[in-house]
Write a protein that holds these residues in place. Structure first.
Motif, PDB file in Angstrom:
ATOM      1  N   ARG A 111       0.834  -1.209   0.000  1.00  0.00           N
ATOM      2  CA  ARG A 111       0.000   0.000   0.000  1.00  0.00           C
ATOM      3  C   ARG A 111       0.868   1.257   0.000  1.00  0.00           C
ATOM      4  NH1 ARG A 111      -2.179   1.184   5.685  1.00  0.00           N
ATOM      5  NH2 ARG A 111       0.045   1.681   5.825  1.00  0.00           N
ATOM      6  N   ASP A 112       1.875   1.293   0.860  1.00  0.00           N
ATOM      7  CA  ASP A 112       2.754   2.459   0.951  1.00  0.00           C
ATOM      8  C   ASP A 112       3.539   2.670  -0.347  1.00  0.00           C
ATOM      9  OD1 ASP A 112       1.826   2.710   3.509  1.00  0.00           O
ATOM     10  OD2 ASP A 112       3.611   1.876   4.471  1.00  0.00           O
ATOM     11  N   ARG A 113       3.953   1.557  -0.970  1.00  0.00           N
ATOM     12  CA  ARG A 113       4.682   1.662  -2.237  1.00  0.00           C
ATOM     13  C   ARG A 113       3.785   2.262  -3.322  1.00  0.00           C
ATOM     14  NH1 ARG A 113       5.455  -0.860  -7.051  1.00  0.00           N
ATOM     15  NH2 ARG A 113       3.761  -2.339  -6.663  1.00  0.00           N
ATOM     16  N   LEU A 114       2.559   1.774  -3.399  1.00  0.00           N
ATOM     17  CA  LEU A 114       1.629   2.258  -4.409  1.00  0.00           C
ATOM     18  C   LEU A 114       1.195   3.696  -4.134  1.00  0.00           C
ATOM     19  CD1 LEU A 114      -0.542  -0.950  -4.883  1.00  0.00           C
ATOM     20  CD2 LEU A 114       1.111   0.006  -6.503  1.00  0.00           C
ATOM     21  N   GLN A 115       1.143   4.076  -2.862  1.00  0.00           N
ATOM     22  CA  GLN A 115       0.786   5.452  -2.535  1.00  0.00           C
ATOM     23  C   GLN A 115       1.828   6.428  -3.070  1.00  0.00           C
ATOM     24  OE1 GLN A 115       0.350   6.335   1.648  1.00  0.00           O
ATOM     25  NE2 GLN A 115      -0.695   8.263   1.245  1.00  0.00           N
ATOM     26  N   LYS A 116       3.093   6.086  -2.937  1.00  0.00           N
ATOM     27  CA  LYS A 116       4.159   6.944  -3.464  1.00  0.00           C
ATOM     28  C   LYS A 116       4.047   7.089  -4.976  1.00  0.00           C
ATOM     29  CE  LYS A 116       7.544   5.982   0.194  1.00  0.00           C
ATOM     30  NZ  LYS A 116       8.874   5.371   0.510  1.00  0.00           N
ATOM     31  N   ILE A 117       3.746   5.982  -5.648  1.00  0.00           N
ATOM     32  CA  ILE A 117       3.581   6.032  -7.099  1.00  0.00           C
ATOM     33  C   ILE A 117       2.401   6.927  -7.471  1.00  0.00           C
ATOM     34  CG2 ILE A 117       2.987   4.674  -9.149  1.00  0.00           C
ATOM     35  CD1 ILE A 117       4.495   2.325  -7.893  1.00  0.00           C
ATOM     36  N   ALA A 118       1.295   6.778  -6.752  1.00  0.00           N
ATOM     37  CA  ALA A 118       0.107   7.586  -7.032  1.00  0.00           C
ATOM     38  C   ALA A 118       0.392   9.068  -6.830  1.00  0.00           C
ATOM     39  CB  ALA A 118      -1.057   7.147  -6.145  1.00  0.00           C
ATOM     40  N   GLU A 119       1.130   9.398  -5.781  1.00  0.00           N
ATOM     41  CA  GLU A 119       1.459  10.801  -5.519  1.00  0.00           C
ATOM     42  C   GLU A 119       2.360  11.365  -6.618  1.00  0.00           C
ATOM     43  OE1 GLU A 119       3.127  10.490  -1.644  1.00  0.00           O
ATOM     44  OE2 GLU A 119       1.174  10.597  -0.612  1.00  0.00           O
ATOM     45  N   GLU A 120       3.314  10.559  -7.085  1.00  0.00           N
ATOM     46  CA  GLU A 120       4.187  10.992  -8.174  1.00  0.00           C
ATOM     47  C   GLU A 120       3.388  11.200  -9.458  1.00  0.00           C
ATOM     48  OE1 GLU A 120       7.044   7.890  -8.343  1.00  0.00           O
ATOM     49  OE2 GLU A 120       8.146   8.537  -6.565  1.00  0.00           O
ATOM     50  N   LYS A 121       2.452  10.286  -9.725  1.00  0.00           N
ATOM     51  CA  LYS A 121       1.635  10.403 -10.927  1.00  0.00           C
ATOM     52  C   LYS A 121       0.715  11.629 -10.847  1.00  0.00           C
ATOM     53  CE  LYS A 121       3.088   6.760 -13.150  1.00  0.00           C
ATOM     54  NZ  LYS A 121       3.830   6.896 -14.427  1.00  0.00           N
ATOM     55  N   MET A 122       0.258  11.969  -9.649  1.00  0.00           N
ATOM     56  CA  MET A 122      -0.593  13.143  -9.475  1.00  0.00           C
ATOM     57  C   MET A 122       0.185  14.414  -9.813  1.00  0.00           C
ATOM     58  SD  MET A 122      -2.781  14.478  -6.157  1.00  0.00           S
ATOM     59  CE  MET A 122      -1.362  15.077  -5.238  1.00  0.00           C
ATOM     60  N   VAL A 123       1.425  14.506  -9.321  1.00  0.00           N
ATOM     61  CA  VAL A 123       2.266  15.669  -9.619  1.00  0.00           C
ATOM     62  C   VAL A 123       2.525  15.768 -11.117  1.00  0.00           C
ATOM     63  CG1 VAL A 123       4.576  16.649  -9.321  1.00  0.00           C
ATOM     64  CG2 VAL A 123       3.364  15.705  -7.348  1.00  0.00           C
ATOM     65  N   GLU A 124       2.852  14.641 -11.734  1.00  0.00           N
ATOM     66  CA  GLU A 124       3.131  14.623 -13.166  1.00  0.00           C
ATOM     67  C   GLU A 124       1.895  15.020 -13.973  1.00  0.00           C
ATOM     68  OE1 GLU A 124       4.557  11.484 -16.676  1.00  0.00           O
ATOM     69  OE2 GLU A 124       4.668  10.898 -14.561  1.00  0.00           O
ATOM     70  N   ALA A 125       0.735  14.496 -13.575  1.00  0.00           N
ATOM     71  CA  ALA A 125      -0.494  14.816 -14.290  1.00  0.00           C
ATOM     72  C   ALA A 125      -0.825  16.295 -14.176  1.00  0.00           C
ATOM     73  CB  ALA A 125      -1.653  13.972 -13.757  1.00  0.00           C
ATOM     74  N   GLN A 126      -0.614  16.890 -12.994  1.00  0.00           N
ATOM     75  CA  GLN A 126      -0.880  18.318 -12.832  1.00  0.00           C
ATOM     76  C   GLN A 126       0.052  19.154 -13.698  1.00  0.00           C
ATOM     77  OE1 GLN A 126      -3.398  19.874 -10.435  1.00  0.00           O
ATOM     78  NE2 GLN A 126      -2.992  21.163 -12.221  1.00  0.00           N
ATOM     79  N   GLU A 127       1.317  18.767 -13.758  1.00  0.00           N
ATOM     80  CA  GLU A 127       2.276  19.500 -14.588  1.00  0.00           C
ATOM     81  C   GLU A 127       1.910  19.413 -16.070  1.00  0.00           C
ATOM     82  OE1 GLU A 127       5.980  17.758 -13.454  1.00  0.00           O
ATOM     83  OE2 GLU A 127       6.296  19.159 -11.807  1.00  0.00           O
ATOM     84  N   LYS A 128       1.497  18.237 -16.516  1.00  0.00           N
ATOM     85  CA  LYS A 128       1.104  18.078 -17.914  1.00  0.00           C
ATOM     86  C   LYS A 128      -0.166  18.880 -18.212  1.00  0.00           C
ATOM     87  CE  LYS A 128       4.303  15.059 -19.091  1.00  0.00           C
ATOM     88  NZ  LYS A 128       5.391  15.407 -20.044  1.00  0.00           N
ATOM     89  N   ALA A 129      -1.082  18.908 -17.262  1.00  0.00           N
ATOM     90  CA  ALA A 129      -2.314  19.681 -17.448  1.00  0.00           C
ATOM     91  C   ALA A 129      -1.992  21.168 -17.528  1.00  0.00           C
ATOM     92  CB  ALA A 129      -3.287  19.410 -16.303  1.00  0.00           C
ATOM     93  N   ASP A 130      -1.066  21.627 -16.693  1.00  0.00           N
ATOM     94  CA  ASP A 130      -0.668  23.036 -16.732  1.00  0.00           C
ATOM     95  C   ASP A 130      -0.025  23.382 -18.069  1.00  0.00           C
ATOM     96  OD1 ASP A 130      -1.562  23.343 -14.135  1.00  0.00           O
ATOM     97  OD2 ASP A 130       0.406  23.047 -13.229  1.00  0.00           O
ATOM     98  N   ALA A 131       0.822  22.472 -18.563  1.00  0.00           N
ATOM     99  CA  ALA A 131       1.482  22.712 -19.851  1.00  0.00           C
ATOM    100  C   ALA A 131       0.459  22.777 -20.986  1.00  0.00           C
ATOM    101  CB  ALA A 131       2.510  21.614 -20.124  1.00  0.00           C
ATOM    102  N   ALA A 132      -0.534  21.885 -20.947  1.00  0.00           N
ATOM    103  CA  ALA A 132      -1.577  21.891 -21.973  1.00  0.00           C
ATOM    104  C   ALA A 132      -2.402  23.174 -21.897  1.00  0.00           C
ATOM    105  CB  ALA A 132      -2.483  20.669 -21.807  1.00  0.00           C
ATOM    106  N   GLU A 133      -2.686  23.620 -20.682  1.00  0.00           N
ATOM    107  CA  GLU A 133      -3.442  24.858 -20.504  1.00  0.00           C
ATOM    108  C   GLU A 133      -2.646  26.053 -21.027  1.00  0.00           C
ATOM    109  OE1 GLU A 133      -6.709  26.817 -19.928  1.00  0.00           O
ATOM    110  OE2 GLU A 133      -6.606  24.740 -19.263  1.00  0.00           O
ATOM    111  N   ALA A 134      -1.332  26.048 -20.780  1.00  0.00           N
ATOM    112  CA  ALA A 134      -0.480  27.140 -21.273  1.00  0.00           C
ATOM    113  C   ALA A 134      -0.453  27.158 -22.800  1.00  0.00           C
ATOM    114  CB  ALA A 134       0.933  26.983 -20.720  1.00  0.00           C
TER     115      ALA A 134
END
Length: 473
Positions: A216-239
């Protein structure tokens, strides 16, 4: 390759400087700034960060240059080619960044769901381990009582009854002592064996629960990393989209002016561009006014709520049944500092349910939140004060907002209407603030809010969680 080289030779292709000005990169710090622009999220971003005229583009076609080029056929041809390439580049950049954002959001959703599933599994195994540990203690105590009775009846040592009933620190300790007693083994092997089996089962489940927690803890770290990456990609698309919207109409008008062989003047084209900008500004102003109206209504509802208790008559317990619960005043803040996130009825509860299938997907068999249906476009409110840590698309959740309330507490809001996210990443929101519009994006069978509550990132039952804070959902 020859065409590309030809563009470079004639100076028609966008230069690196032009590309940077057309679609600036968005890093994490810049994204925080974008999110803090205001409660309108993407509207604030497009109208403030990329408002018409906000970007001065040196070496980029100006109207004076277009007018001058129109008088010279060679210069006009080169300018036409350059502008066409700029338009193509803008469109290609929007398509590229949007595709990357969609892929990243899907990865975030899959990682998040894998973490949720691992969290449920770890909790279930721990509950089974605790239950089996209690059974092991009871079985060991039973064996101890049997042993004491055997020895008392046999006259060997009546003090052993007290020894067995009070002095053993645990089931392991007691079973270790009982294992040395010949009379117990001879006369009541079954009782002892049952106790040992229960102890071993409890230990096995505890070991499995520990492994599940590590996963669970391992997958949580992955999910948090993917959330950051997804937000950055969304910001880039919005820009990229904002850059396109800011420049495309001007480029297209300039191209039309260069290619026009009639007597229509460049001034007419320029006037048309300004009119388009005016219409966009009016549309953004109307959207801003609507968001402000909803925010005012939420504040008025909160001010009128003097009960200090739950804002609805919905279920206050931990029941996960759906199609029950009642509607209430969404956005009304109670004494705990929490608010109901929607005025809608609860149409689906938390926990296991029958999976429903549509034309392209099936719903999950475990529902990690509650569904509240108030109507398409209805306001969604922040359940408590906090910071927006995600605002964008999230796979099966559609448009999604996640808020960090501090102390390991968080909330999530899914299936938001397209264009209905009114806050941005990094923005601070207050309890009861209107943050979005109810929609039907992602894996959804109709307009509703899918509302989740988190403790240390893992979902918990929103019904009991909100009830503990004086809110019925």
């Amino acid at each position: 390759m020859d065409a590309q080289q030809s563009d470079v030779d004639c100076g028609c292709a966008p230069t690196e400087a032009e590309k940077k000005r057309l679609w600036p990169s968005v890093n994490r710090r810049a994204a925080i700034g974008i999110g803090a622009l205001g409660a309108l999220g993407f509207l604030a971003f497009s109208s403030m960060a990329y408002s018409p005229g906000a970007i001065a583009i040196e070496g980029y076609p100006s109207w004076d240059e277009v007018e001058a080029a129109k008088a010279n056929e060679a210069a006009k041809a080169a300018e036409v080619t350059k502008i066409r390439n700029l338009i193509s580049s803008l469109e290609a950049e929007v398509a590229r960044t949007q595709a990357e954002a969609e892929a990243a959001s899907n990865e975030f959703y899959e990682a998040q769901q894998a973490f949720f599933e691992a969290s449920f599994k770890a909790d279930e195994l721990q509950a089974q381990a605790d239950e089996q540990a209690a059974a092991a203690d009871e079985a060991a105590n039973k064996a101890g009582r049997v042993a004491a009775q055997l020895y008392r009846n046999g006259g060997d040592d009546t003090s052993l009854e007290l020894f067995f009933s009070d002095s053993a620190a645990s089931a392991d300790d007691l079973l270790a002592r009982l294992g040395t007693m010949d009379k117990l083994l001879e006369r009541n092997q079954t009782v002892y064996s049952e106790a040992v089996t229960a102890r071993d089962a409890a230990q096995s489940l505890s070991d499995q629960a520990e492994v599940a927690r590590e996963e669970r803890d391992r997958l949580q770290k992955i999910a948090e990393e993917k959330m950051v990456e997804a937000q950055e990609k969304a910001d880039a698309a919005e820009a990229a989209l904002a850059a396109q919207e800011s420049n495309l109409s001007t480029l297209q008008a300039q191209l039309a002016a260069l290619e026009d062989e009639t007597a229509q003047t460049i001034a007419d084209y320029k006037a048309g561009v300004e009119e388009e900008k005016r219409r966009k500004a009016e549309a953004e102003a109307r959207a801003r006014a609507e968001a402000e109206r909803l925010a005012r209504e939420a504040a008025e509802a909160a001010a009128n709520n003097n009960s200090g208790g739950s804002s609805s008559g919905g279920s206050s317990g931990g029941s996960s049944s759906g199609s029950s619960g009642s509607s209430g005043s969404g956005g009304s803040v109670v004494g705990s500092g929490w608010a109901r996130p929607s005025s809608g009825w609860r149409t689906s509860g938390y926990g296991y349910r029958t999976s429903q299938c549509g034309s392209s997907y099936c719903s999950s068999s475990f529902h990690a939140g509650v569904d509240l249906a108030s109507g398409c476009g209805s306001a969604i409110y922040a359940a408590s004060a906090g910071t927006v840590v995600y605002a964008g698309y999230n796979g099966g959740y559609g448009n999604y907002i996640k808020i960090d309330h501090g102390g390991g507490i968080g909330t999530g809001y899914a299936h938001i209407q397209s264009g209905g996210i009114w806050v941005g990443y990094g923005q601070r929101v207050s309890a009861g603030q209107a943050i979005a519009a109810e929609g039907n994006t992602g894996n959804s069978f109709g307009c509703h809010l899918h509302f989740e509550t988190y403790i240390n990132g893992a979902p918990v039952n929103p019904i009991s969680f909100m009830s503990a804070r004086g809110i019925g959902v």
